[in-house]
Design a protein around this motif. Structure first.
Motif, short mmCIF file in Angstrom:
data_model
loop_
_atom_site.label_atom_id
_atom_site.label_comp_id
_atom_site.label_asym_id
_atom_site.label_seq_id
_atom_site.Cartn_x
_atom_site.Cartn_y
_atom_site.Cartn_z
N UNK A 16 0.61 -1.11 0.26
CA UNK A 16 0.15 0.33 -0.47
C UNK A 16 0.83 1.58 -0.09
N UNK A 17 2.13 0.90 0.36
CA UNK A 17 2.81 2.21 -0.03
C UNK A 17 4.12 2.12 -1.20
N UNK A 18 4.51 3.01 -1.66
CA UNK A 18 5.31 3.12 -2.35
C UNK A 18 6.65 1.68 -1.76
N UNK A 19 7.22 0.77 -2.66
CA UNK A 19 7.96 -0.08 -2.30
C UNK A 19 9.75 -0.15 -3.49
N UNK A 20 8.66 1.28 -4.40
CA UNK A 20 10.14 0.86 -5.44
C UNK A 20 11.21 2.61 -5.35
N UNK A 21 11.73 2.25 -5.42
CA UNK A 21 12.94 3.23 -5.25
C UNK A 21 13.05 3.73 -6.26
N UNK A 22 13.72 2.43 -7.06
CA UNK A 22 14.46 3.09 -8.24
C UNK A 22 13.99 2.26 -9.52
N UNK A 23 13.96 2.27 -10.77
CA UNK A 23 14.17 1.35 -12.41
C UNK A 23 14.19 -0.07 -11.41
N UNK A 24 12.97 -1.11 -11.75
CA UNK A 24 13.70 -2.59 -11.01
C UNK A 24 12.96 -3.63 -12.25
N UNK A 25 14.21 -3.97 -12.87
CA UNK A 25 13.97 -4.60 -13.95
C UNK A 25 13.24 -6.00 -14.21
N UNK A 26 12.03 -6.68 -15.01
CA UNK A 26 11.47 -7.91 -14.10
C UNK A 26 11.73 -8.27 -15.67
N UNK A 65 14.32 -13.29 -20.91
CA UNK A 65 15.05 -12.89 -20.03
C UNK A 65 15.19 -11.28 -20.76
N UNK A 66 15.28 -11.39 -22.24
CA UNK A 66 15.69 -10.26 -23.31
C UNK A 66 14.25 -9.48 -23.14
N UNK A 67 12.66 -10.26 -22.35
CA UNK A 67 11.99 -9.16 -22.49
C UNK A 67 11.58 -8.83 -21.04
N UNK A 68 11.58 -7.67 -20.80
CA UNK A 68 11.98 -7.53 -19.49
C UNK A 68 10.80 -6.72 -18.92
N UNK A 69 9.32 -6.67 -17.86
CA UNK A 69 8.82 -4.98 -17.14
C UNK A 69 9.94 -4.37 -16.04
N UNK A 70 9.55 -3.06 -16.62
CA UNK A 70 10.48 -2.24 -15.59
C UNK A 70 9.37 -1.52 -14.76
N UNK A 71 9.05 -1.99 -13.25
CA UNK A 71 8.67 -1.00 -12.12
C UNK A 71 9.69 0.54 -12.13
N UNK A 72 8.78 1.51 -12.33
CA UNK A 72 9.52 2.90 -12.43
C UNK A 72 8.69 3.07 -10.94
N UNK A 73 10.00 4.07 -10.32
CA UNK A 73 9.37 4.85 -9.26
C UNK A 73 7.82 5.56 -8.93
N UNK A 74 7.30 5.23 -7.97
CA UNK A 74 6.30 6.57 -7.97
C UNK A 74 5.94 7.57 -8.39
#
Length: 420
Positions: A98-108, A114-123
């Motif tokens: 419920x709070x921001x858990x992403x502090x920097x761009x994180x690749x998933x 593995x060449x296909x990545x979804x990036x979780x960006x900071x809020x």
């Protein structure tokens, strides 16, 4: 094409030599299917085979980077997990809360791609949010496109970010998430009408985007907890349609098998490469060195088939880990899901099985595919070995793909029957 025992083949050409032939490094320049067809029409077979080999190698190196951004708590991490066919508590899943858990761009990355990545960006959405600075901080140039998430209502930060992405000549898709919660809340009203509610939400988002100069914005209403309802299908199909062909291919193969329609589209995507792989086989079989050629031809055929059949196996999530995950979610046992598997490929794919498949090719089907090969390349009617090799690989891949698609369809139906 002459058939040899496995020991005879290994005496003449080693596995390492076959892999070197298939996996030689080349500079990365996307070759289009049209270039291959031009080589077939105006050049020679070795030239066409060379282009096909480069094309297939390039497909395996294609990268796709998808940026997912929005306010904290908007569901972007849950979407990243669902889009990869994972649950929020699975190993290697994106952290949610419920709070921001992403502090920097994180690749998933997708585990199998593995060449296909979804990036979780900071809020976004903090009081001092500045879209231009934000995009520079997350290195906007790295991404192929952005997905902007909003879970409550359209806000000024969404508008500014969308406008800045357009200004920087990148594409974005606007997603209004948690639609299931919105519908549930609205149902308490006497005047509730589901379609009117959905239309009002969409209109609000479109008007907000148009107010900052975004023309014809694409807005999709979804719930991350069930991608089979609302508009995830429209989102996925729109993304796929607007990507370049080579990136569309890798996205299609990486998508989770959540519907029969996606399975069928995966099949069509894989079918596009069958004639290219068969022609690669034909090129080796047509080398005019009889004794060496026969052994090289069957060895290359086996290597081609093993690599591609394992790809099919993974694309349709028929591996033990994927079946276990599906069983856990559907409530059925793994044995129940395995029971509907009928293809001989549902077990391990090895050399002995592939050689058996090659030798068991239907004569009628092989002859039909051979005629296709001879019609494909004018003037090559004398290359009987090449046409036979083409036909055998072509038919074997086509037959095996059909069987695995049927298995994948039956497994999904069996799982859905339980979860409905």
């Amino acid at each position: 094409m002459l058939l040899h025992s496995q020991s005879e083949m290994e005496e003449i050409i080693t596995t390492e030599e076959v892999n070197e032939y298939l996996d030689a490094d080349n500079s990365f320049e996307i070759i289009s299917p049209d270039e291959i067809k031009e080589a077939l029409a105006y050049e020679d077979l070795p030239s066409a085979v060379g282009k096909i080999k480069d094309y297939l190698e390039q497909q395996d190196r294609v990268e796709l980077n998808i940026a997912v951004t929005g306010e904290s708590g908007s569901g972007k991490s849950t979407f990243i997990n669902a889009f990869r066919g994972m649950g929020d508590e699975d190993e290697d899943s994106a952290a949610t809360g419920v709070v921001e858990t992403t502090m920097k761009p994180t690749a998933y990355p997708y585990k199998k791609y593995p060449n296909v990545k979804l990036w979780d960006l900071p809020g976004i959405g903090t009081p001092n949010f500045k879209a231009e600075e934000y995009l520079k901080q997350v290195e906007f140039q790295r991404y192929d496109f952005f997905i902007i998430f909003a879970s409550d209502r359209f806000r000024e930060c969404h508008a500014h970010l969308a406008a800045e992405i357009v200004k920087m000549e990148k594409k974005f898709y606007f997603v209004r998430s948690k639609i299931d919660a919105n519908i549930y809340a609205e149902q308490r009203k006497k005047t509730f009408n589901k379609q009117n509610t959905l239309d009002a939400i969409r209109k609000n988002c479109i008007e907000g985007l148009e107010s900052v100069g975004v023309n014809s914005p694409l807005v999709f209403l979804i719930t991350c907890f069930d991608l089979t309802i609302y508009e995830f299908k429209n989102l996925e199909e729109t993304i796929e349609k607007e990507l370049p062909q080579h990136k569309r291919h890798v996205l299609m193969l990486a998508l989770p098998n959540i519907s029969l329609e996606i399975n069928e589209r995966k099949k069509k995507e894989l079918e596009k490469n069958i004639w290219k792989l068969a022609l690669l086989s034909a090129g080796v079989a047509s080398v005019p060195v009889p004794l060496l050629n026969a052994a090289l031809s069957i060895s290359v055929d086996v290597a081609i088939l093993m690599k591609e059949l394992r790809r099919y196996y993974n694309v349709f999530s028929l591996d033990p880990a994927s079946l276990q995950k599906l069983a856990d979610r559907s409530g059925k046992s793994v044995d129940d899901l395995k029971y509907v598997l009928k293809s001989p490929l549902h077990a391990e794919i090895n050399k002995d099985l592939v050689i058996k498949l090659l030798t068991g090719s239907s004569v009628a089907a092989t002859e039909a595919a051979a005629e296709y090969f001879l019609g494909l390349i004018p003037g090559l009617g004398s290359l009987a070995a090449g046409s036979l090799s083409f036909a055998t690989v072509y038919f074997t891949l086509k037959h095996c793909l059909d069987g695995l698609v049927t298995d994948a369809r039956n497994v999904l139906i069996a799982a859905l029957e339980t979860s409905v």
